[in-house]
Motif scaffolding. Structure first.
Motif, PDB file in Angstrom:
ATOM      1  N   LEU A 276       3.542   1.300  11.462  1.00 11.84           N
ATOM      2  CA  LEU A 276       4.672   0.898  10.626  1.00 11.84           C
ATOM      3  C   LEU A 276       5.398   2.110  10.046  1.00 11.84           C
ATOM      4  O   LEU A 276       6.621   2.140   9.961  1.00 11.84           O
ATOM      5  CB  LEU A 276       4.188   0.003   9.479  1.00 11.84           C
ATOM      6  CG  LEU A 276       3.870  -1.445   9.823  1.00 11.84           C
ATOM      7  CD1 LEU A 276       3.086  -2.087   8.690  1.00 11.84           C
ATOM      8  CD2 LEU A 276       5.157  -2.223  10.072  1.00 11.84           C
ATOM      9  N   LEU A 343       4.800  -0.658   0.153  1.00 14.10           N
ATOM     10  CA  LEU A 343       3.922  -1.481   0.989  1.00 14.10           C
ATOM     11  C   LEU A 343       2.717  -1.986   0.207  1.00 14.10           C
ATOM     12  O   LEU A 343       2.214  -3.091   0.455  1.00 14.10           O
ATOM     13  CB  LEU A 343       3.447  -0.669   2.197  1.00 14.10           C
ATOM     14  CG  LEU A 343       4.478  -0.424   3.297  1.00 14.10           C
ATOM     15  CD1 LEU A 343       3.933   0.569   4.321  1.00 14.10           C
ATOM     16  CD2 LEU A 343       4.857  -1.730   3.982  1.00 14.10           C
ATOM     17  N   VAL A 348       4.322  -6.352   3.960  1.00 13.36           N
ATOM     18  CA  VAL A 348       5.321  -6.121   4.997  1.00 13.36           C
ATOM     19  C   VAL A 348       5.838  -7.463   5.501  1.00 13.36           C
ATOM     20  O   VAL A 348       5.086  -8.461   5.555  1.00 13.36           O
ATOM     21  CB  VAL A 348       4.704  -5.295   6.143  1.00 13.36           C
ATOM     22  CG1 VAL A 348       3.550  -6.036   6.802  1.00 13.36           C
ATOM     23  CG2 VAL A 348       5.754  -4.945   7.190  1.00 13.36           C
ATOM     24  N   GLN A 352       8.341  -8.089  11.003  1.00 12.03           N
ATOM     25  CA  GLN A 352       8.114  -6.677  11.299  1.00 12.03           C
ATOM     26  C   GLN A 352       6.663  -6.422  11.656  1.00 12.03           C
ATOM     27  O   GLN A 352       6.358  -5.623  12.550  1.00 12.03           O
ATOM     28  CB  GLN A 352       8.531  -5.813  10.108  1.00 12.03           C
ATOM     29  CG  GLN A 352       8.454  -4.319  10.384  1.00 12.03           C
ATOM     30  CD  GLN A 352       9.006  -3.491   9.244  1.00 12.03           C
ATOM     31  OE1 GLN A 352       9.043  -3.942   8.099  1.00 12.03           O
ATOM     32  NE2 GLN A 352       9.432  -2.280   9.553  1.00 12.03           N
TER      33      GLN A 352
END
Length: 441
Positions: A276, A343, A348, A352
């Motif tokens: 990520l 985060l 998240v 995604q």
């Protein structure tokens, strides 16, 4: 999971001398992969003998006495195959891939190497010179050549965990035949090895050939590697490296990864977190404050060499960024800390997360399509964890098994943990590769 292969098709065999054989037949295609992993790496080297494991890999790659005078690699290439070797923290692997018809030849060459390697004064001098040249090209005269080695050196306190794979020139120059022969006796016995065969072969034929070529090797005791575990750092640790070849400054960051055995779920969440942060066009750190810092190159990964589950000791989640101006390192760190904070506070987005884990799993699946790569990965996880199945399971564990809540916990763990920060500063004068100046900032 690889088409046509299930976990049930992993077959294990242990010979009387302790050698472990792992067979993973797959009828698709007409090629095979063979890998032999030994439970010895640069963490295993005796104190003051840095670089011995890597040097020994070079010595062994020549092959056994039965492969003389041409040596191992020309024989493999003449049969239409390819071979190579690699040394990591806890393992050394010799691997090859080729047509299915080369199976017995490849097994015979590996058994010959395990029985009687070509360790001679001439070979020792030649390979020491080769490694000296590798150090010159890959570390001393290469921009950012001390990366990633500077990160474990900064973060870890145990010498076994802070070493690089090349070793120090002064140590390499002192090695002699007696030391090499002792290292072979201590670590290269069949009881410290895993032979893995993958691809288009018959299981029963491969088992018979493995017994034919390896069963008569005598068993011997193995000197075990030291326990590499150490407490997590209690403070942030910073180094500055003067780099005469760097055109722009850079910054590297290293965090301790969770233990891959006792904290497996947390470890997998860190794999997704790294993806990520920095993997793919839409990664969080490829836009916003990091882009504004002038970061022209950015990479984030898990494992010192970017391969997950490739060590049983302390390992790192790493970030490396080249930036355009002197204060860019601070901006990169601010962006990293801010992203981890976000985060950790907010999960998240589901879309995604799905896209990131799907990309990660697809890449891992593609790697398994090659028998040579598959043999290396299966043998690696079998040697380190006794779990070759992890290689087949890992894509799905990441794709469907990691939740947004777990990623948030991973981000919170990094946010609150102590890390290593290494700054690479362009400098006019070369400094020894093993010298980094500590800073207080």
């Amino acid at each position: 999971m690889l088409a046509g292969m299930s976990r049930d098709q992993l077959h294990r065999l242990v010979l009387d001398n302790g050698l472990r054989v792992l067979l993973a037949p797959n009828p698709v295609g007409a090629s095979i992969g063979v890998a032999v992993h030994y439970g010895v790496g640069f963490r295993t080297e005796p104190e003051g003998r840095t670089g011995l494991a890597h040097l020994f890999e070079h010595l062994m790659f020549r092959g056994g006495r039965g492969a003389e005078p041409e040596g191992y690699l020309p024989r493999v290439q003449r049969a239409g195959g390819f071979g190579d070797a690699r040394t990591r923290q806890d393992v050394t692997v010799y691997h090859a891939a080729g047509p299915a018809s080369a199976l017995e030849m490849l097994l015979a060459l590996e058994a010959d190497r395990m029985r009687s390697p070509c360790i001679s004064a001439r070979n020792l001098r030649t390979q020491t010179a080769v490694i000296d040249e590798e150090i010159r090209l890959m570390v001393r005269n290469r921009p950012y050549g001390t990366h990633p080695w500077a990160l474990p050196r900064a973060l870890h306190r145990r010498s076994e965990n802070a070493r690089d794979g090349y070793g120090e020139t002064v140590d390499l120059a002192a090695f002699d035949l007696a030391l090499c022969e002792r290292f072979f006796a201590d670590h290269y016995g069949p009881g410290n090895a895993v032979v893995t065969v993958t691809g288009a072969f018959d299981r029963h034929t491969a088992e018979r050939l493995a017994r034919r070529h390896f069963e008569d090797l005598p068993a011997r005791a193995t000197v075990r590697s030291p326990d590499p575990h150490e407490p997590a750092p209690g403070e942030e640790r910073r180094l500055t490296v003067l780099d005469p070849h760097a055109g722009s400054p850079a910054v590297a960051v290293g965090y301790r990864m969770p233990d891959p055995v006792t904290e497996r779920a947390d470890y997998l969440a860190h794999l997704v977190l790294a993806a990520l942060l920095g993997q793919g066009r839409h990664a969080l750190l490829r836009r916003g404050p990091t882009a504004a810092a002038g970061a022209s190159s950015l990479s984030v990964g898990c494992g010192l060499f970017g391969l997950p589950l490739d060590t049983v000791g302390p390992d790192l989640l790493t970030l490396f960024a080249v930036h355009e101006h002197e204060r860019g390192a601070g901006h990169v760190l601010e962006a990293l800390d801010g992203t981890l904070e976000a985060l950790a506070t907010n999960e998240v987005a589901a879309g995604q997360l799905r896209a990131t884990t799907a990309r990660w799993a697809a890449r891992a699946m593609r790697e398994l399509g090659d028998p040579g790569t598959r043999a290396q990965l299966l043998g690696l996880r079998e040697t380190l964890f006794g779990e070759a199945e992890l290689t087949h399971a890992l894509p799905e564990l990441v794709r469907a098994g990691v939740t947004g809540e777990q990623v948030s916990r991973a981000a919170a763990r990094l946010r609150s943990s102590h890390r290593a920060v290494v700054r690479f500063v362009p400098g006019r004068q070369a400094v020894p590769r093993d010298i980094a100046r500590e800073t207080t900032a």
